[in-house]
Design a protein around this motif. Structure first.
Motif, PDB file in Angstrom:
ATOM      1  N   UNK A  48       0.795  -1.232   0.000  1.00  0.00           N
ATOM      2  CA  UNK A  48       0.000   0.000   0.000  1.00  0.00           C
ATOM      3  C   UNK A  48       0.827   1.281   0.000  1.00  0.00           C
ATOM      4  N   UNK A  49       2.078   1.219   0.435  1.00  0.00           N
ATOM      5  CA  UNK A  49       2.910   2.426   0.514  1.00  0.00           C
ATOM      6  C   UNK A  49       3.754   2.658  -0.739  1.00  0.00           C
ATOM      7  N   UNK A  58       0.409   9.726 -15.262  1.00  0.00           N
ATOM      8  CA  UNK A  58       0.301  11.085 -14.719  1.00  0.00           C
ATOM      9  C   UNK A  58      -1.087  11.667 -14.975  1.00  0.00           C
ATOM     10  N   UNK A  59      -1.675  11.358 -16.120  1.00  0.00           N
ATOM     11  CA  UNK A  59      -3.020  11.846 -16.435  1.00  0.00           C
ATOM     12  C   UNK A  59      -4.037  11.246 -15.469  1.00  0.00           C
ATOM     13  N   UNK A  60      -3.926   9.957 -15.197  1.00  0.00           N
ATOM     14  CA  UNK A  60      -4.862   9.317 -14.276  1.00  0.00           C
ATOM     15  C   UNK A  60      -4.728   9.888 -12.871  1.00  0.00           C
ATOM     16  N   UNK A  61      -3.509  10.124 -12.432  1.00  0.00           N
ATOM     17  CA  UNK A  61      -3.285  10.714 -11.110  1.00  0.00           C
ATOM     18  C   UNK A  61      -3.875  12.115 -11.050  1.00  0.00           C
ATOM     19  N   UNK A  62      -3.650  12.920 -12.094  1.00  0.00           N
ATOM     20  CA  UNK A  62      -4.210  14.274 -12.130  1.00  0.00           C
ATOM     21  C   UNK A  62      -5.722  14.279 -12.121  1.00  0.00           C
ATOM     22  N   UNK A  63      -6.332  13.379 -12.880  1.00  0.00           N
ATOM     23  CA  UNK A  63      -7.801  13.288 -12.913  1.00  0.00           C
ATOM     24  C   UNK A  63      -8.330  12.890 -11.536  1.00  0.00           C
ATOM     25  N   UNK A  64      -7.697  11.909 -10.904  1.00  0.00           N
ATOM     26  CA  UNK A  64      -8.140  11.484  -9.572  1.00  0.00           C
ATOM     27  C   UNK A  64      -8.010  12.601  -8.546  1.00  0.00           C
ATOM     28  N   UNK A  65      -6.925  13.380  -8.638  1.00  0.00           N
ATOM     29  CA  UNK A  65      -6.738  14.491  -7.697  1.00  0.00           C
ATOM     30  C   UNK A  65      -7.848  15.531  -7.845  1.00  0.00           C
ATOM     31  N   UNK A  66      -8.337  15.729  -9.068  1.00  0.00           N
ATOM     32  CA  UNK A  66      -9.379  16.731  -9.294  1.00  0.00           C
ATOM     33  C   UNK A  66     -10.777  16.199  -8.995  1.00  0.00           C
ATOM     34  N   UNK A  67     -10.988  14.904  -9.195  1.00  0.00           N
ATOM     35  CA  UNK A  67     -12.336  14.342  -9.060  1.00  0.00           C
ATOM     36  C   UNK A  67     -12.722  13.946  -7.649  1.00  0.00           C
ATOM     37  N   UNK A  68     -11.816  13.291  -6.953  1.00  0.00           N
ATOM     38  CA  UNK A  68     -12.143  12.707  -5.655  1.00  0.00           C
ATOM     39  C   UNK A  68     -11.488  13.534  -4.561  1.00  0.00           C
ATOM     40  N   UNK A  72      -7.645  16.072   4.574  1.00  0.00           N
ATOM     41  CA  UNK A  72      -6.514  16.991   4.763  1.00  0.00           C
ATOM     42  C   UNK A  72      -5.237  16.226   5.132  1.00  0.00           C
ATOM     43  N   UNK A  73      -4.155  16.601   4.539  1.00  0.00           N
ATOM     44  CA  UNK A  73      -2.838  16.035   4.796  1.00  0.00           C
ATOM     45  C   UNK A  73      -2.771  14.534   4.509  1.00  0.00           C
ATOM     46  N   UNK A  74      -3.505  14.064   3.529  1.00  0.00           N
ATOM     47  CA  UNK A  74      -3.464  12.650   3.166  1.00  0.00           C
ATOM     48  C   UNK A  74      -2.155  12.332   2.462  1.00  0.00           C
ATOM     49  N   UNK A  75      -1.583  11.167   2.764  1.00  0.00           N
ATOM     50  CA  UNK A  75      -0.354  10.732   2.098  1.00  0.00           C
ATOM     51  C   UNK A  75      -0.703  10.260   0.700  1.00  0.00           C
ATOM     52  N   UNK A  76       0.077  10.633  -0.266  1.00  0.00           N
ATOM     53  CA  UNK A  76      -0.179  10.304  -1.672  1.00  0.00           C
ATOM     54  C   UNK A  76       0.481   8.967  -2.045  1.00  0.00           C
ATOM     55  N   UNK A  77       0.013   7.885  -1.447  1.00  0.00           N
ATOM     56  CA  UNK A  77       0.557   6.563  -1.711  1.00  0.00           C
ATOM     57  C   UNK A  77      -0.298   5.840  -2.748  1.00  0.00           C
ATOM     58  N   UNK A  78       0.143   4.673  -3.138  1.00  0.00           N
ATOM     59  CA  UNK A  78      -0.620   3.859  -4.073  1.00  0.00           C
ATOM     60  C   UNK A  78      -1.983   3.527  -3.494  1.00  0.00           C
ATOM     61  N   UNK A  79      -2.024   3.151  -2.242  1.00  0.00           N
ATOM     62  CA  UNK A  79      -3.291   2.809  -1.594  1.00  0.00           C
ATOM     63  C   UNK A  79      -4.263   3.983  -1.629  1.00  0.00           C
ATOM     64  N   UNK A  80      -3.751   5.174  -1.427  1.00  0.00           N
ATOM     65  CA  UNK A  80      -4.574   6.388  -1.442  1.00  0.00           C
ATOM     66  C   UNK A  80      -5.272   6.539  -2.800  1.00  0.00           C
TER      67      UNK A  80
END
Length: 128
Positions: A48-49, A58-68, A72-80
Motif C-alpha cells: 500500500x505504501x 500522470x493523467x490518471x493521477x491528475x484526474x483522480x486528484x481533481x475528481x475525488x 486533509x494532509x493525506x499521504x499520496x501513496x498507491x493505496x490512497x
C-alpha cells in the motif's frame, strides 16, 4: 477471481462477435484488462505504501486528484489513489469497510479510463 473479472466485469459472454479471430482478439484484450484490475486490487493489499506511478499514469493521477476529494494532509501513496478509484466505482471508504474488491475496482477503473480519455481529448482540442 481473474475469471470472475473476465466474465462479470468485461462481460465477455455478451460479445456479438462471430469469427474465431475476432473473439480471440477481444478475449486477449479482456485478459489484459482483467489482469490489471486483479493486480491493482492485490497490490493495494500487499504494497500500500508504493508510489502511485507504479500503476497509474500522470493523467490518471491528475484526474483522480481533481475528481475525488482528499482528507486533509493525506499521504499520496498507491493505496490512497486506489481507494480513489474504488470510490469512483461505488466504494464508500468508511472506517469499518473492508479493502475494496475487484468489482468496485473494475467499475472505478472503467470510469477513470473514460474520464482520462476525455481529459486527453479535451486537452488536445483546447490546449493546456
Amino acid at each position: 477471481m481473474f475469471h470472475k473479472i473476465l466474465k462479470s466485469g468485461c462481460k465477455a459472454e455478451e460479445s456479438k462477435l462471430r469469427t474465431g479471430q475476432r473473439l480471440t482478439n477481444l478475449i486477449s484484450l479482456f485478459c489484459i484488462l482483467s489482469w490489471r484490475v486483479f493486480w491493482m486490487t492485490m497490490l493495494d493489499r500487499s504494497a500500500p505504501d508504493a508510489p502511485p506511478t507504479l500503476v497509474l499514469t500522470a493523467t490518471e493521477i491528475g484526474v483522480l486528484d481533481r475528481l475525488v476529494n482528499d482528507k486533509p494532509k493525506a499521504r499520496k501513496t498507491l493505496s490512497h489513489y486506489l481507494i480513489k478509484i474504488a470510490r469512483l466505482g461505488g466504494y464508500l471508504a468508511r472506517a469499518s469497510d473492508p479493502p475494496p474488491g475487484n468489482t468496485v475496482m473494475w467499475r472505478g477503473l472503467s470510469r477513470l479510463t473514460d474520464i482520462a480519455l476525455g481529459a486527453l481529448v479535451g486537452k488536445e482540442f483546447v490546449g493546456n
